[in-house]
Write a protein that holds these residues in place. Sequence first.
Motif, PDB file in Angstrom:
ATOM      1  N   ILE A   1      -2.206  -1.162  -6.999  1.00 57.36           N
ATOM      2  CA  ILE A   1      -2.653  -2.129  -6.002  1.00 57.36           C
ATOM      3  C   ILE A   1      -1.895  -3.455  -6.116  1.00 57.36           C
ATOM      4  CG2 ILE A   1      -4.519  -3.138  -7.340  1.00 57.36           C
ATOM      5  CD1 ILE A   1      -6.190  -2.809  -4.690  1.00 57.36           C
ATOM      6  N   ILE A   2      -0.931  -3.527  -6.998  1.00 57.94           N
ATOM      7  CA  ILE A   2      -0.210  -4.772  -7.262  1.00 57.94           C
ATOM      8  C   ILE A   2       0.469  -5.309  -6.004  1.00 57.94           C
ATOM      9  CG2 ILE A   2       1.768  -5.758  -8.489  1.00 57.94           C
ATOM     10  CD1 ILE A   2       0.973  -4.041 -10.872  1.00 57.94           C
ATOM     11  N   TYR A   3       1.165  -4.462  -5.279  1.00 60.96           N
ATOM     12  CA  TYR A   3       1.895  -4.907  -4.088  1.00 60.96           C
ATOM     13  C   TYR A   3       0.930  -5.415  -3.016  1.00 60.96           C
ATOM     14  CZ  TYR A   3       5.076  -4.758  -0.077  1.00 60.96           C
ATOM     15  OH  TYR A   3       5.808  -5.066   1.051  1.00 60.96           O
ATOM     16  N   LEU A   4      -0.133  -4.671  -2.757  1.00 64.29           N
ATOM     17  CA  LEU A   4      -1.114  -5.082  -1.753  1.00 64.29           C
ATOM     18  C   LEU A   4      -1.796  -6.386  -2.166  1.00 64.29           C
ATOM     19  CD1 LEU A   4      -2.575  -4.454   0.892  1.00 64.29           C
ATOM     20  CD2 LEU A   4      -4.179  -3.052  -0.414  1.00 64.29           C
TER      21      LEU A   4
ATOM     22  N   LEU B   1      -1.653 -10.015  -0.186  1.00 59.47           N
ATOM     23  CA  LEU B   1      -2.857 -10.769   0.177  1.00 59.47           C
ATOM     24  C   LEU B   1      -2.846 -12.158  -0.459  1.00 59.47           C
ATOM     25  CD1 LEU B   1      -5.486  -7.897  -0.041  1.00 59.47           C
ATOM     26  CD2 LEU B   1      -4.553  -8.946   2.034  1.00 59.47           C
ATOM     27  N   GLY B   2      -2.356 -12.244  -1.685  1.00 60.29           N
ATOM     28  CA  GLY B   2      -2.283 -13.535  -2.374  1.00 60.29           C
ATOM     29  C   GLY B   2      -1.319 -14.505  -1.708  1.00 60.29           C
TER      30      GLY B   2
ATOM     31  N   GLU C   1       2.028  -1.739   4.775  1.00 65.77           N
ATOM     32  CA  GLU C   1       2.966  -2.155   5.824  1.00 65.77           C
ATOM     33  C   GLU C   1       2.356  -3.113   6.847  1.00 65.77           C
ATOM     34  OE1 GLU C   1       6.797  -2.274   7.628  1.00 65.77           O
ATOM     35  OE2 GLU C   1       6.045  -1.837   5.639  1.00 65.77           O
ATOM     36  N   PRO C   2       1.193  -2.830   7.439  1.00 67.32           N
ATOM     37  CA  PRO C   2       0.647  -3.814   8.387  1.00 67.32           C
ATOM     38  C   PRO C   2       0.271  -5.139   7.717  1.00 67.32           C
ATOM     39  CG  PRO C   2      -0.819  -1.910   8.220  1.00 67.32           C
ATOM     40  CD  PRO C   2       0.407  -1.606   7.418  1.00 67.32           C
ATOM     41  N   VAL C   3      -0.111  -5.091   6.456  1.00 67.59           N
ATOM     42  CA  VAL C   3      -0.413  -6.332   5.733  1.00 67.59           C
ATOM     43  C   VAL C   3       0.872  -7.135   5.548  1.00 67.59           C
ATOM     44  CG1 VAL C   3      -1.330  -7.312   3.590  1.00 67.59           C
ATOM     45  CG2 VAL C   3      -2.381  -5.271   4.580  1.00 67.59           C
ATOM     46  N   PHE C   4       1.956  -6.457   5.184  1.00 66.22           N
ATOM     47  CA  PHE C   4       3.245  -7.126   5.060  1.00 66.22           C
ATOM     48  C   PHE C   4       3.697  -7.701   6.395  1.00 66.22           C
ATOM     49  CE2 PHE C   4       7.856  -6.773   5.714  1.00 66.22           C
ATOM     50  CZ  PHE C   4       8.258  -7.794   4.877  1.00 66.22           C
ATOM     51  N   LEU C   5       3.533  -6.931   7.465  1.00 69.35           N
ATOM     52  CA  LEU C   5       3.957  -7.400   8.784  1.00 69.35           C
ATOM     53  C   LEU C   5       3.136  -8.610   9.224  1.00 69.35           C
ATOM     54  CD1 LEU C   5       4.568  -3.980  10.556  1.00 69.35           C
ATOM     55  CD2 LEU C   5       6.261  -5.511   9.525  1.00 69.35           C
TER      56      LEU C   5
END
Length: 121
Positions: free
Chosen positions: A3-6, A10-11, A79-83
């Motif tokens: 979950i590190i990337y997600l 978010l951070g 991906e949608p979080v990154f976008l």
Amino acid sequence: MGIIYLASLLGVSACMLLLDARFRLFFWRDWRAAAIVVIVGVLFLLAWDVVGIVTGVFEMGASPGMTGILIAHELPIEEPVFLAFLVLCTMVIFTGAVRIIERRSDRADQAGQHEIDGADR
């Protein structure tokens, strides 16, 4: 570990929102317009991703920092979080740059006005 990337996305999104709140640039200036821009931007970029996935241009890479949860074939949940972060970051930078340019222009106009006022005396 997956979950590190997600969590990182978010951070950094939260940090960008704090910067936005401090200077009232995007969401804190007009949250309705900002929400529309983010939603439309994310949908456009997701459509771009889908085209890339269907044509075989984009593939999901393996990373131990990702959750491994897919929302579609080759499309991870991150991906949608990154976008959304990408759109948010772009708009905060853009609105911040516009504000800086406007303030510099206002200062130059005021300085020019002071020179004109001083010449009339």
